[in-house]
Scaffold this active site. Sequence first.
Site, PDB file in Angstrom:
ATOM      1  N   SER A 109       0.769  -1.310   0.095  1.00 23.51           N
ATOM      2  CA  SER A 109       0.068  -0.060  -0.007  1.00 23.51           C
ATOM      3  C   SER A 109       0.955   1.104  -0.005  1.00 23.51           C
ATOM      4  O   SER A 109       1.715   1.554   1.022  1.00 23.51           O
ATOM      5  CB  SER A 109      -0.876   0.168   1.321  1.00 23.51           C
TER       6      SER A 109
ATOM      7  N   MET B  17      -1.785  -6.700   6.801  1.00 25.35           N
ATOM      8  CA  MET B  17      -2.944  -7.571   6.332  1.00 25.35           C
ATOM      9  C   MET B  17      -2.781  -8.387   5.048  1.00 25.35           C
ATOM     10  O   MET B  17      -3.474  -8.425   4.175  1.00 25.35           O
ATOM     11  CB  MET B  17      -4.238  -6.750   6.012  1.00 25.35           C
ATOM     12  N   SER B  18      -1.291  -8.628   4.717  1.00 24.43           N
ATOM     13  CA  SER B  18      -0.962  -9.229   3.549  1.00 24.43           C
ATOM     14  C   SER B  18       0.299  -9.915   3.805  1.00 24.43           C
ATOM     15  O   SER B  18       0.551 -10.584   4.752  1.00 24.43           O
ATOM     16  CB  SER B  18      -0.693  -8.001   2.522  1.00 24.43           C
TER      17      SER B  18
ATOM     18  N   TYR C 102      -8.533  -9.675   2.418  1.00 20.94           N
ATOM     19  CA  TYR C 102      -9.892  -9.186   3.020  1.00 20.94           C
ATOM     20  C   TYR C 102     -10.807  -8.504   1.908  1.00 20.94           C
ATOM     21  O   TYR C 102     -11.929  -8.168   1.976  1.00 20.94           O
ATOM     22  CB  TYR C 102      -9.511  -7.799   4.137  1.00 20.94           C
ATOM     23  N   GLU C 103     -10.220  -8.543   0.653  1.00 28.80           N
ATOM     24  CA  GLU C 103     -11.165  -8.108  -0.462  1.00 28.80           C
ATOM     25  C   GLU C 103     -12.145  -9.217  -1.013  1.00 28.80           C
ATOM     26  O   GLU C 103     -12.827  -8.838  -1.848  1.00 28.80           O
ATOM     27  CB  GLU C 103     -10.140  -7.895  -1.789  1.00 28.80           C
TER      28      GLU C 103
ATOM     29  N   HIS D 255      -3.266   1.225  -4.663  1.00 26.33           N
ATOM     30  CA  HIS D 255      -2.680  -0.238  -5.296  1.00 26.33           C
ATOM     31  C   HIS D 255      -3.360  -0.091  -6.780  1.00 26.33           C
ATOM     32  O   HIS D 255      -4.485  -0.187  -7.123  1.00 26.33           O
ATOM     33  CB  HIS D 255      -3.544  -1.495  -4.845  1.00 26.33           C
TER      34      HIS D 255
ATOM     35  N   ASN E  34       2.514   3.107  11.062  1.00 25.06           N
ATOM     36  CA  ASN E  34       1.876   3.760  12.416  1.00 25.06           C
ATOM     37  C   ASN E  34       2.166   2.613  13.503  1.00 25.06           C
ATOM     38  O   ASN E  34       2.710   1.587  13.336  1.00 25.06           O
ATOM     39  CB  ASN E  34       0.388   3.648  12.019  1.00 25.06           C
TER      40      ASN E  34
ATOM     41  N   ALA F 215       2.755  -2.611   4.038  1.00 34.47           N
ATOM     42  CA  ALA F 215       2.622  -1.550   4.882  1.00 34.47           C
ATOM     43  C   ALA F 215       2.247  -2.085   6.203  1.00 34.47           C
ATOM     44  O   ALA F 215       1.507  -3.095   6.133  1.00 34.47           O
ATOM     45  CB  ALA F 215       1.709  -0.418   4.582  1.00 34.47           C
TER      46      ALA F 215
ATOM     47  N   HIS G  75      -6.369   4.285   6.935  1.00 35.90           N
ATOM     48  CA  HIS G  75      -5.616   4.022   5.660  1.00 35.90           C
ATOM     49  C   HIS G  75      -5.048   5.230   5.242  1.00 35.90           C
ATOM     50  O   HIS G  75      -4.052   5.355   4.691  1.00 35.90           O
ATOM     51  CB  HIS G  75      -6.816   3.500   4.946  1.00 35.90           C
TER      52      HIS G  75
ATOM     53  N   HIS H 101      -5.430  -8.820  -1.701  1.00 36.26           N
ATOM     54  CA  HIS H 101      -5.599  -9.129  -0.451  1.00 36.26           C
ATOM     55  C   HIS H 101      -6.617 -10.079  -0.093  1.00 36.26           C
ATOM     56  O   HIS H 101      -7.650  -9.808  -0.402  1.00 36.26           O
ATOM     57  CB  HIS H 101      -5.938  -7.841   0.424  1.00 36.26           C
TER      58      HIS H 101
HETATM   59  N1  HPA Z   1      -2.723  -3.065  11.245  1.00 36.14           N
HETATM   60  C1  HPA Z   1      -2.876  -3.904  10.383  1.00 36.14           C
HETATM   61  N2  HPA Z   1      -2.469  -3.692   9.134  1.00 36.14           N
HETATM   62  C2  HPA Z   1      -1.721  -2.562   9.043  1.00 36.14           C
HETATM   63  C3  HPA Z   1      -1.549  -1.389   9.924  1.00 36.14           C
HETATM   64  C4  HPA Z   1      -1.935  -1.867  11.263  1.00 36.14           C
HETATM   65  O1  HPA Z   1      -1.872  -1.261  12.320  1.00 36.14           O
HETATM   66  N3  HPA Z   1      -0.799  -0.398   9.349  1.00 36.14           N
HETATM   67  C5  HPA Z   1      -0.650  -0.668   8.244  1.00 36.14           C
HETATM   68  N4  HPA Z   1      -1.402  -1.814   7.774  1.00 36.14           N
END
Ligand code: HPA
Length: 266
Positions: free
Chosen positions: A26, A206-207, A80-81, A56, A230, A108, A242, A78
């Site tokens: 991302s 998440m990937s 989650y998609e 993306h 983050n 990310a 996001h 992903h």
């Molecule tokens: N959690 C899950 N996925 C992420 C995060 C997070 O804090 N930051 C970037 N992708």
Amino acid sequence: MIQTYVENILKELKDKKPEVLMILGSGLGSLANQIEDKTVIPYEKIGFPKSSVSGHAGCLVVGRMGKHEVVCMQGRFHLYEGHNPELIKNVMCAFKTIGVKTLIVTNAAGSLNADMPAGSLMLINDHINFSGKNPLLGANDEKYGPRFVDLSAVYAPDLQDKLKNIALQKGIKLFEGVYLMVLGPNFETAAEIRAFKILGADAVGMSTVPEVMSAVYTGMKVLGVSVITNLGTGLKTSVQSHAETLEQAQKATQKLSDLLKAYMEE
Ligand code: HPA
């Protein structure tokens, strides 16, 4: 499906023979700007689904980076998609079949450690599959890989050493740690982040895990780097978003770009 992907990719590659696959996470898609003598292939032309997440792009960028012929996935699939995990296995089997030997994967991720702030780069030295999904489920075709895959050295030690040496030479701070994959698409609760820390994770995202497991299954070598966008929930006072992920990823892109460019020069 694998054979269709292979035929479509080969048709578009013409005489190019990439041996390195890069997957850009991302907000990290601009890393593909480093690629010279580019051919851009939209996912539709291969039969890959379109990427539905902002940040993306949804195309393959093929060309040269340093000393290597590379194919770059600008945009990933992903779970989650709603994608079937098997899609990711099929994609990796197709890349292996066209001659890819190494996967360099970026993502990310949120940090579980206040000492590894947003903007940091983390070399992934192992992972925890907390997604509840597995791309290798189902009947196995031994042509592509074994039924029971060994994951004792998922992230190739020699590739990790190479990246660490380059980071040292370039004066780029490179953290190192364990990436834990959640399914998403929600950010975690503070209690989950505390639990993941106890489990031994350093970053959460998440990937990556499905691609990496599939790559190892096919016999590829893997190098992984997380861009920390983050601090995990509960480690900071602000809410998760996001937009923050994309903003911080963009800021760290230059550092990651310099690091990977130098890596590809060897
Ligand atoms: N959690 C899950 N996925 C992420 C995060 C997070 O804090 N930051 C970037 N992708």
